[in-house]
Design a protein around this motif. Structure first.
Motif, PDB file in Angstrom:
ATOM      1  N   ARG A   6       2.485  -6.731  13.197  1.00  0.00           N
ATOM      2  CA  ARG A   6       1.056  -6.981  13.021  1.00  0.00           C
ATOM      3  C   ARG A   6       0.746  -7.761  11.752  1.00  0.00           C
ATOM      4  O   ARG A   6      -0.324  -7.640  11.191  1.00  0.00           O
ATOM      5  N   ASN A   7       1.680  -8.559  11.279  1.00  0.00           N
ATOM      6  CA  ASN A   7       1.488  -9.377  10.087  1.00  0.00           C
ATOM      7  C   ASN A   7       1.106  -8.548   8.863  1.00  0.00           C
ATOM      8  O   ASN A   7       0.183  -8.871   8.141  1.00  0.00           O
ATOM      9  N   THR A   8       1.819  -7.464   8.661  1.00  0.00           N
ATOM     10  CA  THR A   8       1.667  -6.687   7.441  1.00  0.00           C
ATOM     11  C   THR A   8       3.012  -6.652   6.740  1.00  0.00           C
ATOM     12  O   THR A   8       4.061  -6.834   7.354  1.00  0.00           O
ATOM     13  N   TYR A   9       2.970  -6.397   5.438  1.00  0.00           N
ATOM     14  CA  TYR A   9       4.179  -6.389   4.638  1.00  0.00           C
ATOM     15  C   TYR A   9       4.325  -5.047   3.950  1.00  0.00           C
ATOM     16  O   TYR A   9       3.389  -4.563   3.319  1.00  0.00           O
ATOM     17  N   THR A  10       5.480  -4.436   4.108  1.00  0.00           N
ATOM     18  CA  THR A  10       5.760  -3.182   3.432  1.00  0.00           C
ATOM     19  C   THR A  10       6.210  -3.532   2.025  1.00  0.00           C
ATOM     20  O   THR A  10       7.203  -4.233   1.832  1.00  0.00           O
ATOM     21  N   ILE A  11       5.434  -3.076   1.032  1.00  0.00           N
ATOM     22  CA  ILE A  11       5.806  -3.385  -0.346  1.00  0.00           C
ATOM     23  C   ILE A  11       6.389  -2.185  -1.076  1.00  0.00           C
ATOM     24  O   ILE A  11       6.972  -2.332  -2.126  1.00  0.00           O
ATOM     25  N   GLN A  12       6.197  -1.006  -0.499  1.00  0.00           N
ATOM     26  CA  GLN A  12       6.758   0.184  -1.115  1.00  0.00           C
ATOM     27  C   GLN A  12       7.087   1.167  -0.016  1.00  0.00           C
ATOM     28  O   GLN A  12       6.282   1.417   0.865  1.00  0.00           O
ATOM     29  N   LYS A  21       1.584  -0.765   2.968  1.00  0.00           N
ATOM     30  CA  LYS A  21       1.659  -2.024   3.710  1.00  0.00           C
ATOM     31  C   LYS A  21       0.424  -2.848   3.382  1.00  0.00           C
ATOM     32  O   LYS A  21      -0.669  -2.313   3.216  1.00  0.00           O
ATOM     33  N   ILE A  22       0.620  -4.160   3.290  1.00  0.00           N
ATOM     34  CA  ILE A  22      -0.481  -5.090   3.013  1.00  0.00           C
ATOM     35  C   ILE A  22      -0.526  -6.112   4.132  1.00  0.00           C
ATOM     36  O   ILE A  22       0.483  -6.757   4.430  1.00  0.00           O
ATOM     37  N   ALA A  23      -1.689  -6.275   4.743  1.00  0.00           N
ATOM     38  CA  ALA A  23      -1.852  -7.296   5.774  1.00  0.00           C
ATOM     39  C   ALA A  23      -1.869  -8.670   5.118  1.00  0.00           C
ATOM     40  O   ALA A  23      -2.395  -8.835   4.018  1.00  0.00           O
ATOM     41  N   ASP A  24      -1.290  -9.657   5.789  1.00  0.00           N
ATOM     42  CA  ASP A  24      -1.264 -10.998   5.200  1.00  0.00           C
ATOM     43  C   ASP A  24      -2.675 -11.542   5.011  1.00  0.00           C
ATOM     44  O   ASP A  24      -2.927 -12.327   4.104  1.00  0.00           O
TER      45      ASP A  24
END
Length: 127
Positions: A6-12, A21-24
């Motif tokens: 879903r175009n999110t990034y796991t940063i921690q 998670k942060i969505a792009d």
């Protein structure tokens, strides 16, 4: 850091605390807000200004921004309209610095590039 479907990034990711998670699109909004705060920037391409955001909603701001994240490194591309009689080199350098700092400080992601396309120049409105 990993990207999911879903175009999110796991940063921690920590088993005891959970994951962040942060969505792009969030990264794009952060970049666009930072860019439009720089003196000399009239609007995002498409004439999206901070005033328009209040009326249409913040999601519209990200339309002139493209974000690519690869292995925790971000590349941001922005299309901007600048104000007439400002130095393009000075304004775009300030935008690059402000966007880089905002994205890195708010997300913890590393910003490799901030690419800017000057889409137009706007004259001040005469009353």
């Amino acid at each position: 850091m990993a990207k999911d479907e879903r175009n999110t990034y796991t940063i921690q990711s920590d088993a005891s605390l959970g994951e962040v998670k942060i969505a792009d699109e969030v990264v794009a909004i952060i970049a666009a807000l930072a860019a439009t705060e720089v003196d000399g920037v009239a609007s995002m391409a498409g004439n999206i200004t901070n005033e328009v955001i209040g009326k249409l909603g913040i999601k519209n701001l990200s339309k002139g921004v493209k974000v690519d994240v690869l292995e925790g490194v971000v590349t941001v591309s922005l299309a901007l309209n600048l104000k007439y009689d400002y130095s393009i080199m000075e304004v775009t350098a300030k935008v690059q610095e402000k966007v880089k700092n905002a994205v890195e400080n708010m997300t913890g992601l590393e910003v490799a590039d901030v690419n800017i396309k000057v889409a137009g120049v706007e004259m001040e409105k005469q009353d």
